[in-house]
Write a protein that holds these residues in place. Structure first.
Motif, PDB file in Angstrom:
ATOM      1  N   ASN A  99      26.298   2.443  -2.952  1.00  0.00           N
ATOM      2  CA  ASN A  99      26.411   3.843  -2.557  1.00  0.00           C
ATOM      3  C   ASN A  99      27.422   4.534  -3.464  1.00  0.00           C
ATOM      4  OD1 ASN A  99      26.829   6.278  -1.232  1.00  0.00           O
ATOM      5  ND2 ASN A  99      26.886   5.366   0.816  1.00  0.00           N
ATOM      6  N   TRP A 100      26.981   5.516  -4.217  1.00  0.00           N
ATOM      7  CA  TRP A 100      27.888   6.209  -5.148  1.00  0.00           C
ATOM      8  C   TRP A 100      28.999   6.956  -4.416  1.00  0.00           C
ATOM      9  CZ3 TRP A 100      28.403  11.458  -4.735  1.00  0.00           C
ATOM     10  CH2 TRP A 100      27.373  12.164  -4.109  1.00  0.00           C
ATOM     11  N   GLN A 101      28.814   7.224  -3.115  1.00  0.00           N
ATOM     12  CA  GLN A 101      29.847   7.905  -2.328  1.00  0.00           C
ATOM     13  C   GLN A 101      30.895   6.941  -1.755  1.00  0.00           C
ATOM     14  OE1 GLN A 101      26.681  10.086   0.108  1.00  0.00           O
ATOM     15  NE2 GLN A 101      28.331  11.600   0.079  1.00  0.00           N
ATOM     16  N   ASN A 102      30.683   5.652  -1.914  1.00  0.00           N
ATOM     17  CA  ASN A 102      31.552   4.648  -1.312  1.00  0.00           C
ATOM     18  C   ASN A 102      32.499   4.082  -2.372  1.00  0.00           C
ATOM     19  OD1 ASN A 102      32.630   2.183  -0.266  1.00  0.00           O
ATOM     20  ND2 ASN A 102      30.967   2.092   1.219  1.00  0.00           N
ATOM     21  N   PRO A 103      33.803   4.393  -2.310  1.00  0.00           N
ATOM     22  CA  PRO A 103      34.738   3.920  -3.343  1.00  0.00           C
ATOM     23  C   PRO A 103      34.783   2.401  -3.475  1.00  0.00           C
ATOM     24  CG  PRO A 103      35.759   5.617  -1.974  1.00  0.00           C
ATOM     25  CD  PRO A 103      34.470   5.257  -1.317  1.00  0.00           C
ATOM     26  N   GLN A 104      34.588   1.668  -2.377  1.00  0.00           N
ATOM     27  CA  GLN A 104      34.590   0.213  -2.461  1.00  0.00           C
ATOM     28  C   GLN A 104      33.409  -0.307  -3.263  1.00  0.00           C
ATOM     29  OE1 GLN A 104      35.371   1.847   0.555  1.00  0.00           O
ATOM     30  NE2 GLN A 104      37.523   1.488  -0.011  1.00  0.00           N
TER      31      GLN A 104
ATOM     32  N   HIS B 109      30.528   8.769 -10.384  1.00  0.00           N
ATOM     33  CA  HIS B 109      30.257   8.694  -8.946  1.00  0.00           C
ATOM     34  C   HIS B 109      30.802   9.919  -8.217  1.00  0.00           C
ATOM     35  CE1 HIS B 109      34.300   6.952  -9.489  1.00  0.00           C
ATOM     36  NE2 HIS B 109      34.550   7.335  -8.240  1.00  0.00           N
ATOM     37  N   TRP B 110      30.975  10.996  -8.930  1.00  0.00           N
ATOM     38  CA  TRP B 110      31.566  12.185  -8.320  1.00  0.00           C
ATOM     39  C   TRP B 110      30.520  13.115  -7.706  1.00  0.00           C
ATOM     40  CZ3 TRP B 110      32.050  10.686 -13.415  1.00  0.00           C
ATOM     41  CH2 TRP B 110      31.199  11.301 -14.331  1.00  0.00           C
ATOM     42  N   SER B 111      29.245  12.850  -7.962  1.00  0.00           N
ATOM     43  CA  SER B 111      28.180  13.665  -7.363  1.00  0.00           C
ATOM     44  C   SER B 111      26.884  12.882  -7.449  1.00  0.00           C
ATOM     45  CB  SER B 111      28.042  15.012  -8.080  1.00  0.00           C
ATOM     46  OG  SER B 111      27.593  14.823  -9.408  1.00  0.00           O
ATOM     47  N   ASP B 112      25.830  13.467  -6.898  1.00  0.00           N
ATOM     48  CA  ASP B 112      24.519  12.829  -6.983  1.00  0.00           C
ATOM     49  C   ASP B 112      24.175  12.484  -8.429  1.00  0.00           C
ATOM     50  OD1 ASP B 112      23.438  12.728  -4.333  1.00  0.00           O
ATOM     51  OD2 ASP B 112      23.265  14.901  -4.372  1.00  0.00           O
ATOM     52  N   PRO B 113      23.540  11.335  -8.667  1.00  0.00           N
ATOM     53  CA  PRO B 113      23.019  11.054 -10.013  1.00  0.00           C
ATOM     54  C   PRO B 113      22.046  12.142 -10.446  1.00  0.00           C
ATOM     55  CG  PRO B 113      22.916   9.101  -8.617  1.00  0.00           C
ATOM     56  CD  PRO B 113      23.259  10.241  -7.721  1.00  0.00           C
ATOM     57  N   THR B 114      21.996  12.398 -11.722  1.00  0.00           N
ATOM     58  CA  THR B 114      21.136  13.456 -12.255  1.00  0.00           C
ATOM     59  C   THR B 114      19.695  12.982 -12.306  1.00  0.00           C
ATOM     60  OG1 THR B 114      23.001  14.015 -13.683  1.00  0.00           O
ATOM     61  CG2 THR B 114      20.927  15.141 -14.107  1.00  0.00           C
ATOM     62  N   HIS B 115      18.791  13.717 -11.693  1.00  0.00           N
ATOM     63  CA  HIS B 115      17.388  13.309 -11.681  1.00  0.00           C
ATOM     64  C   HIS B 115      16.664  13.841 -12.919  1.00  0.00           C
ATOM     65  CE1 HIS B 115      15.914  17.317 -10.294  1.00  0.00           C
ATOM     66  NE2 HIS B 115      17.074  17.359  -9.659  1.00  0.00           N
ATOM     67  N   ALA B 116      15.486  13.293 -13.162  1.00  0.00           N
ATOM     68  CA  ALA B 116      14.770  13.544 -14.414  1.00  0.00           C
ATOM     69  C   ALA B 116      14.522  15.022 -14.676  1.00  0.00           C
ATOM     70  CB  ALA B 116      13.439  12.789 -14.404  1.00  0.00           C
ATOM     71  N   MET B 117      14.141  15.767 -13.652  1.00  0.00           N
ATOM     72  CA  MET B 117      13.827  17.180 -13.871  1.00  0.00           C
ATOM     73  C   MET B 117      15.071  17.927 -14.341  1.00  0.00           C
ATOM     74  SD  MET B 117      10.709  16.857 -13.120  1.00  0.00           S
ATOM     75  CE  MET B 117      10.134  18.534 -13.160  1.00  0.00           C
ATOM     76  N   GLN B 118      16.235  17.550 -13.776  1.00  0.00           N
ATOM     77  CA  GLN B 118      17.478  18.195 -14.184  1.00  0.00           C
ATOM     78  C   GLN B 118      17.913  17.724 -15.567  1.00  0.00           C
ATOM     79  OE1 GLN B 118      19.097  20.641 -12.067  1.00  0.00           O
ATOM     80  NE2 GLN B 118      19.761  21.051 -14.155  1.00  0.00           N
ATOM     81  N   ILE B 119      17.675  16.451 -15.876  1.00  0.00           N
ATOM     82  CA  ILE B 119      18.000  15.940 -17.210  1.00  0.00           C
ATOM     83  C   ILE B 119      17.289  16.754 -18.282  1.00  0.00           C
ATOM     84  CG2 ILE B 119      17.588  13.993 -18.783  1.00  0.00           C
ATOM     85  CD1 ILE B 119      18.294  12.131 -16.454  1.00  0.00           C
ATOM     86  N   PHE B 120      16.006  17.027 -18.077  1.00  0.00           N
ATOM     87  CA  PHE B 120      15.264  17.795 -19.080  1.00  0.00           C
ATOM     88  C   PHE B 120      15.731  19.251 -19.118  1.00  0.00           C
ATOM     89  CE2 PHE B 120      12.693  14.074 -19.304  1.00  0.00           C
ATOM     90  CZ  PHE B 120      12.148  14.100 -20.591  1.00  0.00           C
ATOM     91  N   SER B 121      16.165  19.782 -17.997  1.00  0.00           N
ATOM     92  CA  SER B 121      16.735  21.133 -18.017  1.00  0.00           C
ATOM     93  C   SER B 121      18.031  21.169 -18.820  1.00  0.00           C
ATOM     94  CB  SER B 121      16.998  21.617 -16.585  1.00  0.00           C
ATOM     95  OG  SER B 121      15.798  21.827 -15.892  1.00  0.00           O
TER      96      SER B 121
END
Length: 780
Positions: A402-407, A425-437
């Motif tokens: 879980n990227w939200q879990n520091p442990q 791990h500071w926010s949601d991973p970037t998804h493909a549609m956003q990567i291309f944007s």
């Protein structure tokens, strides 16, 4: 095609499922060995056979590769393999090996000089990538890098990419074409159970009394699994088949002969249907109330959400008969053993995650998990999509963390010996549609594409081609062939393919296979694993003690490193080894000291990976995609219980109108895989489906003055394509186009840049379109 003694060699182009082996419930699926060799070659003339598994759908059928004079010349199924018992589908039989010695293979790196791509050596090509990578890291930092990968590499290669991207560069901009395919499978499992991982098993087919297929045209996407289902359907006590699909497929036709139901839902209305099925279970008392109370959370909210979805309202929204909704619910609610499968008809449609979670709700309400015949398979579309998700090459944290879990982040940092702040791990991973944007804007200055062809497969493909060909982003492509995407790159790297390298992969029901190298790759082509290691070495990535970050050099060493990374997580491989896989018929994870032979079904103990300190995600709002916080999740005190979640149906983003009166849906043909990089080079498959087409029902075609075989033009607000018309049985108001083809019939010219709020999977199946006659009939 040669014939082997005892093998079934019927033409799989004509008879796709092949010879039947009908059997009753609870009995074993009898083996049937399929074999195909190059013309003129007899089985006795094969030099040797190499153990592998097929990678031309998500079934992962066990097979052996035939080698003659250093070439891959055919395949045969393995009779002892748990997935296929020797069977292979048309793509696996005819498409597995011809591409490997195709004369147009990439064999040397290419770099762009004066606008043209020219051949060069590896040092020059990698030097150019490294120079650009270092410049961007110095000037802009790790957010300047993006990686877009595949669902067809090996586990070891994905894990290497995850380590390089997360611990070497530190970028959150990592995803795969699994985002287009089965991101919703992962999202729906996380939302309901707390972590990814298919609860069910293919073995459930032998025990099920009913099989529900939600947007899953298994007859074309997973032909061996369909044969497995048919062998039950054609037996003495067939399971009732319920099919949710706007088209009259072979699966839909099986419903009538089993006492099941075909629900030809209107495109974009899946959530209304599953809400209606859930409501029927609740109002008719077809629920295991004691089990639900002990092992789930959220029943009251679920009941409130679905209360208004009576069969009449569902019928009106979905365009189906209310009595058919009642009958489908009755089959689910009164049958002791139900197997549910879900695929692109739900995943690539409107409200994808909410609809798929609705299927999980049905099973949870009946306590129907962890027993033979009571499975859920939120299917994958690609052969190694599961490994992409497990390792974190899709942007999630390695090992279903879980990227939200520091442990969880700390544990990864310890495994890789890096500072935890290096790992994004500071926010949601970037998804493909956003990567291309980001690549479109130049925010991502280096985009590395591996083993996929987004110029054809991404939605709104004209835009994607402009992004890939623009000067604002340096594009690297590694692939087998000079694809439409490679033609737009700044550097092209020749990659080795299946059979030319060694590695493991995991299919849609968690079965792990080892694929051994059978032949050398052509020319200077290298495995994707070797490419990632060469890049890491050239960049000089180090751990916090100054040692090389990439410490593992062989596929087996990478697998052993992955075993350690997966230990204690839901996808636990810790007791699995190459030696074990070499002598197995396929093993389902988790594989631990306590379960050394693997695990057929998850959640048999009704304990789910939902604890706040263990889960892969805290969850999301199914309508908006808003993230649930740790505090909110902890306040629910999940304590190993599953979540019942639902959302109201909303209309699709793009509505039909006078200008665009039809609903467009895209999909697959049994004879081609993805953008045809491999299958388009197999003569039998290419001859069977050489080009695209458009499907309409007879009423719609007649109203438009169109006849079977006419050249049709399909137009959406984004563009137009042309292809021959096929008149078929399907939901009125629906147009279908296969997505595999480039050129003037490229379906993704028509599709939208819109995605599900939770899974971020594009909604390929809900565009509004019009169809008109473009020319005289030329055959279809």
């Amino acid at each position: 095609m040669t014939r082997a003694a005892g093998a079934d060699q019927d033409d799989r182009i004509v008879d796709v499922p092949g010879p039947a082996r009908p059997h009753p419930s609870g009995s074993a699926w009898e083996p049937r060995v399929d074999l195909h060799l190059e013309d003129g070659l007899a089985e006795a003339e094969v030099d040797h056979w190499v153990r592998s598994a097929c990678v031309l759908c998500s079934n992962g059928c066990g097979c052996d590769i035939a080698v003659k004079d250093g070439r891959m010349v055919g395949v045969r199924g393995r009779a002892d393999d748990r997935v296929n018992r020797g069977r292979l589908g048309p793509k696996g039989l005819y498409g597995s090996t011809p591409w490997s010695h195709s004369p147009d293979r990439l064999t040397r790196p290419l770099v762009r000089e004066g606008g043209d791509l020219v051949e060069t050596d590896w040092d020059t090509a990698m030097g150019r990538i490294v120079a650009e990578s270092r410049r961007l890291l110095d000037e802009k930092g790790p957010l300047s890098h993006g990686f877009y990968t595949s669902g067809q590499l090996f586990l070891e290669e994905y894990y290497a990419q995850a380590v390089v991207g997360k611990a070497g560069i530190g970028t959150p901009h990592m995803d795969g074409n699994t985002r287009l395919c089965t991101a919703t499978a992962a999202a729906s499992l996380k939302e309901s159970f707390g972590a990814d991982g298919q609860p069910g098993s293919y073995d459930d087919v032998e025990h099920a009394e009913a099989i529900f297929l939600y947007g899953h045209n298994v007859a074309e996407t997973q032909t061996v699994l369909w044969r497995r289902m048919l062998d039950r359907i054609e037996g003495t006590d067939p399971p009732a088949v319920v099919c949710v699909d706007p088209r009259e497929t072979d699966v839909a036709r099986a419903c009538g002969r089993t006492g099941g139901v075909h629900l030809p839902v209107r495109v974009g209305t899946n959530v209304a249907l599953v809400n209606g099925l859930v409501r029927e279970l609740l109002t008719r008392g077809w629920t295991d109330d004691a089990w639900v109370a002990a092992h789930t959370l959220g029943r009251e909210d679920l009941e409130a959400t679905v209360a208004d979805y009576d069969p009449e309202r569902v019928g009106h929204i979905c365009g189906v008969e209310p009595d058919d909704v009642r009958r489908a619910a009755e089959i689910f609610g009164t049958t002791d053993r139900v197997l549910s499968t879900v695929l692109q008809g739900f995943y690539q449609s409107h409200q994808a995650t909410a609809a798929s979670v609705g299927v999980n709700n049905l099973h949870l309400l009946r306590g129907m998990l962890g027993r033979p015949g009571c499975g859920i398979l939120q299917m994958n579309g690609q052969p190694t999509a599961q490994n992409n998700r497990e390792t974190g090459a899709d942007g999630d944290l390695t090992g279903f963390r879980n990227w939200q879990n520091p442990q969880h982040v700390q544990r990864l940092a310890e495994l890789w010996n890096v500072d935890p702040m290096t790992i994004p791990h500071w926010s949601d991973p970037t998804h493909a549609m956003q990567i291309f944007s980001y690549a479109e804007a130049g925010t991502i200055g280096l985009l590395w594409v591996s083993a996929t062809n987004p110029a054809v497969s991404m939605p709104e493909s004209a835009r994607i081609k402009r992004i890939l060909g623009g000067e604002q982003c340096f594009v690297v492509v590694q692939d087998l062939f000079f694809t439409e995407t490679a033609a737009l790159a700044d550097v092209v790297l020749p990659a080795a393919g299946w059979g030319e390298k060694t590695g493991t992969f995991t299919n849609a029901d968690r079965t792990v296979h080892l694929s051994e190298q059978a032949v050398d790759p052509p020319g200077e082509a290298r495995s994707d694993l070797d490419i990632w290691m060469a890049y890491a070495d050239a960049m000089g990535f180090e751990d916090k003690d100054g040692a090389p970050l990439v410490k593992w050099r062989t596929p087996e060493e990478w697998f052993d490193a992955w075993r350690e990374a997966s230990a204690g997580r839901p996808c636990d491989y810790s007791a699995l080894s190459y030696d074990t896989l070499r002598s197995s018929e396929g093993i389902q994870w988790p594989v631990t000291e306590e379960q050394p032979d693997g695990t057929a079904r998850l959640y048999a103990d009704a304990h789910f990976p939902s604890d706040t300190d263990y889960c892969e995600t805290y969850g999301h709002d199914l309508l908006t995609g808003g993230t649930v916080t740790e505090e909110q999740h902890r306040a629910k005190a999940p304590a190993g219980r599953a979540f019942l979640k639902a959302e109201h149906w909303t209309p699709p983003h793009e509505q039909v109108s006078d200008e665009f009166p039809l609903r467009l849906t895209t999909g697959r043909t049994v004879y081609q895989f993805h953008t045809r990089t491999k299958t388009g080079r197999a003569r039998p498959l290419d001859a069977a489906a050489p080009g695209p087409w458009v499907e309409l029902c007879a009423a719609d075609a007649g109203a438009l003055g169109l006849a079977d075989g006419d050249e049709a033009e399909v137009t959406t607000p984004r563009g137009s394509i042309r292809a021959p018309l096929r008149v078929r049985e399907q939901e009125p108001g629906t147009a279908f186009v296969p997505f595999h083809y480039a050129g003037e019939g490229q379906a993704n010219v028509l599709t939208m840049t819109v995605w599900d709020p939770v899974s971020k999977q594009p909604t390929f199946k809900t565009a509004a379109c019009r169809v008109a006659k473009a020319g005289p009939g030329g055959g279809a």
